[in-house]
Design a protein around this motif. Structure first.
Motif, PDB file in Angstrom:
ATOM      1  N   THR A  60       0.831  -1.211   0.000  1.00 37.95           N
ATOM      2  CA  THR A  60       0.000   0.000   0.000  1.00 37.95           C
ATOM      3  C   THR A  60       0.862   1.256   0.000  1.00 37.95           C
ATOM      4  OG1 THR A  60      -0.125   0.009   2.425  1.00 37.95           O
ATOM      5  CG2 THR A  60      -1.907  -1.114   1.225  1.00 37.95           C
ATOM      6  N   HIS A  61       1.951   1.216   0.763  1.00 35.40           N
ATOM      7  CA  HIS A  61       2.884   2.348   0.798  1.00 35.40           C
ATOM      8  C   HIS A  61       4.184   1.875   1.433  1.00 35.40           C
ATOM      9  CE1 HIS A  61       0.982   2.507   4.736  1.00 35.40           C
ATOM     10  NE2 HIS A  61       1.772   3.489   5.161  1.00 35.40           N
ATOM     11  N   LEU A  62       5.147   2.777   1.477  1.00 37.37           N
ATOM     12  CA  LEU A  62       6.506   2.347   1.827  1.00 37.37           C
ATOM     13  C   LEU A  62       6.891   2.648   3.272  1.00 37.37           C
ATOM     14  CD1 LEU A  62       8.201   3.411  -1.529  1.00 37.37           C
ATOM     15  CD2 LEU A  62       7.540   1.101  -0.811  1.00 37.37           C
ATOM     16  N   HIS A  63       5.946   3.017   4.107  1.00 32.75           N
ATOM     17  CA  HIS A  63       6.271   3.174   5.534  1.00 32.75           C
ATOM     18  C   HIS A  63       6.801   1.847   6.078  1.00 32.75           C
ATOM     19  CE1 HIS A  63       3.776   7.021   6.562  1.00 32.75           C
ATOM     20  NE2 HIS A  63       5.034   7.307   6.230  1.00 32.75           N
ATOM     21  N   LEU A  64       7.753   1.944   7.002  1.00 37.19           N
ATOM     22  CA  LEU A  64       8.461   0.754   7.460  1.00 37.19           C
ATOM     23  C   LEU A  64       7.538  -0.304   8.069  1.00 37.19           C
ATOM     24  CD1 LEU A  64      11.753   2.279   8.841  1.00 37.19           C
ATOM     25  CD2 LEU A  64      11.551   0.554   7.043  1.00 37.19           C
ATOM     26  N   ASP A  65       6.462   0.123   8.716  1.00 37.46           N
ATOM     27  CA  ASP A  65       5.567  -0.883   9.317  1.00 37.46           C
ATOM     28  C   ASP A  65       4.755  -1.649   8.266  1.00 37.46           C
ATOM     29  OD1 ASP A  65       4.283   1.683   9.054  1.00 37.46           O
ATOM     30  OD2 ASP A  65       2.601   0.947  10.238  1.00 37.46           O
ATOM     31  N   HIS A  66       4.987  -1.325   6.968  1.00 36.01           N
ATOM     32  CA  HIS A  66       4.327  -2.052   5.880  1.00 36.01           C
ATOM     33  C   HIS A  66       5.313  -2.774   4.971  1.00 36.01           C
ATOM     34  CE1 HIS A  66       0.296  -0.195   6.635  1.00 36.01           C
ATOM     35  NE2 HIS A  66       1.107   0.570   7.354  1.00 36.01           N
ATOM     36  N   VAL A  67       6.618  -2.491   5.149  1.00 34.94           N
ATOM     37  CA  VAL A  67       7.600  -3.110   4.238  1.00 34.94           C
ATOM     38  C   VAL A  67       8.805  -3.738   4.943  1.00 34.94           C
ATOM     39  CG1 VAL A  67       7.007  -1.491   2.381  1.00 34.94           C
ATOM     40  CG2 VAL A  67       8.976  -0.988   3.832  1.00 34.94           C
ATOM     41  N   ARG A 136      -5.581   8.558   1.578  1.00 32.43           N
ATOM     42  CA  ARG A 136      -5.178   9.873   2.093  1.00 32.43           C
ATOM     43  C   ARG A 136      -4.298   9.661   3.314  1.00 32.43           C
ATOM     44  NH1 ARG A 136      -9.953  13.993   3.046  1.00 32.43           N
ATOM     45  NH2 ARG A 136     -10.090  13.864   0.764  1.00 32.43           N
ATOM     46  N   HIS A 137      -2.992   9.752   3.100  1.00 32.99           N
ATOM     47  CA  HIS A 137      -2.023   9.443   4.144  1.00 32.99           C
ATOM     48  C   HIS A 137      -0.888  10.467   4.067  1.00 32.99           C
ATOM     49  CE1 HIS A 137      -0.354   6.963   7.203  1.00 32.99           C
ATOM     50  NE2 HIS A 137       0.558   6.365   6.472  1.00 32.99           N
ATOM     51  N   SER A 138       0.098  10.336   4.956  1.00 36.78           N
ATOM     52  CA  SER A 138       1.186  11.328   4.986  1.00 36.78           C
ATOM     53  C   SER A 138       2.179  11.140   3.845  1.00 36.78           C
ATOM     54  CB  SER A 138       1.905  11.233   6.336  1.00 36.78           C
ATOM     55  OG  SER A 138       2.295   9.900   6.591  1.00 36.78           O
ATOM     56  N   GLY A 157      -5.148  -0.052   3.586  1.00 38.66           N
ATOM     57  CA  GLY A 157      -3.812   0.423   3.957  1.00 38.66           C
ATOM     58  C   GLY A 157      -3.961   1.526   4.984  1.00 38.66           C
ATOM     59  N   ASP A 158      -3.022   2.458   5.032  1.00 39.69           N
ATOM     60  CA  ASP A 158      -3.120   3.584   5.966  1.00 39.69           C
ATOM     61  C   ASP A 158      -3.818   4.749   5.278  1.00 39.69           C
ATOM     62  OD1 ASP A 158      -1.659   2.002   7.622  1.00 39.69           O
ATOM     63  OD2 ASP A 158       0.016   3.393   7.874  1.00 39.69           O
ATOM     64  N   THR A 159      -4.832   5.271   5.938  1.00 43.05           N
ATOM     65  CA  THR A 159      -5.566   6.386   5.332  1.00 43.05           C
ATOM     66  C   THR A 159      -6.436   7.057   6.380  1.00 43.05           C
ATOM     67  OG1 THR A 159      -6.999   7.016   3.463  1.00 43.05           O
ATOM     68  CG2 THR A 159      -7.591   5.003   4.652  1.00 43.05           C
TER      69      THR A 159
HETATM   70 ZN   LIG Z   1       1.737   4.678   7.004  1.00 33.87          ZN
END
Ligand SMILES: [Zn+2]
Ligand SMILES: [Zn+2]
Length: 247
Positions: A60-67, A136-138, A157-159
């Motif tokens: 969903t995105h590259l934040h560390l808690d997802h990758v 809609r995330h950072s 994902g995160d939103t």
């Molecule tokens: Zn995130």
């Protein structure tokens, strides 16, 4: 045939008992992993997934808690002499792997394809018709709608709640939506129960699983689910690691 969805990791970047970082496993007769935060490799082993079958990850995105466990997963397959992973993710995914390759040259053999996706991309993968939408995330982030066996699974994902993710979730058989904090937290880039309940009201969502819980949610889980139900009418539960839902 049914779809099986397993919440491998329902936590976030802050450690807490019982919740590893973000990852969702979706299975028809094939296997697809959505996100791969720290702890995913262990959880995959704990739920008995054959790594041979797990050759595709959608981020969903590259934040560390997802990758965080993505390279570890690629390495585990490499060590077992399996073909490389194919990885799909938002803008930035290619650069992420280009930089990682400069540190780990054998990453070349651990990955067979790294493909970036844009909002509104649709594609077919491992027996799923997948539609990507902007969350809609950072940072740049995508939410996904997966369709297979005439069933629909949506993963936010995160939103923070937003119209695009709401449209994506319409009439989903299962909506896996982040619910990072309990009420009355006032947050941007993330979701709280009342905002989620309001967003999915009248969307015809058949079932909701809340995920991506911060430690602040500990002890509030039942209340969070009830608040979503109260505002939306949609059957809602809080996800726990390794919980499976069959639809
Ligand atoms: Zn995130
Ligand atoms: Zn996150």
């Amino acid at each position: 045939m049914s779809l099986k969805v397993t919440m491998l990791g329902t936590g976030v970047g802050v450690p807490q008992p019982g919740r590893s970082q973000a990852a969702v496993l979706v299975e028809n007769d094939q296997t697809l992993l959505l996100d791969c935060g720290a702890g995913t490799l262990l959880r995959l082993d704990e739920v008995g997934v054959d790594l041979e079958a797990l050759d595709t990850v959608v981020l969903t995105h590259l934040h560390l808690d997802h990758v965080s466990d993505l390279l570890a997963l690629a390495n585990a397959r490499y060590l077992a002499d399996m073909p490389g992973l194919q990885i799909f993710g938002p803008q930035g995914t290619e650069v992420y792997f280009r930089i990682a390759k400069s540190v780990y040259p054998n990453l070349e053999k651990m990955t067979v394809a790294v493909q970036e996706l844009k909002p509104m991309d649709s594609f077919t993968l491992k027996g799923f018709d997948i539609f990507a939408e902007e969350a809609r995330h950072s940072v740049t982030a995508l939410a996904y709608r997966l369709e297979a066996e005439e069933k629909v699974v949506v993963y936010s994902g995160d939103t923070e709640p937003c119209p695009r993710v709401a449209a994506l979730a319409k009439e989903a058989d299962l909506l896996i939506h982040e619910c990072s904090f309990p009420e009355p937290f006032d947050v941007t880039n993330h979701t709280t129960p009342k905002k989620l309940g309001s967003m999915i009201k009248n969307l015809g969502v058949k079932r909701v699983v809340l995920t991506h819980l911060y430690p602040q949610a500990q002890g509030c889980e039942d209340e969070m689910a009830e608040q979503v139900i109260e505002l939306s009418g949609a059957p809602t539960i809080v996800g726990w690691d390794m919980m499976s839902v069959v639809i």
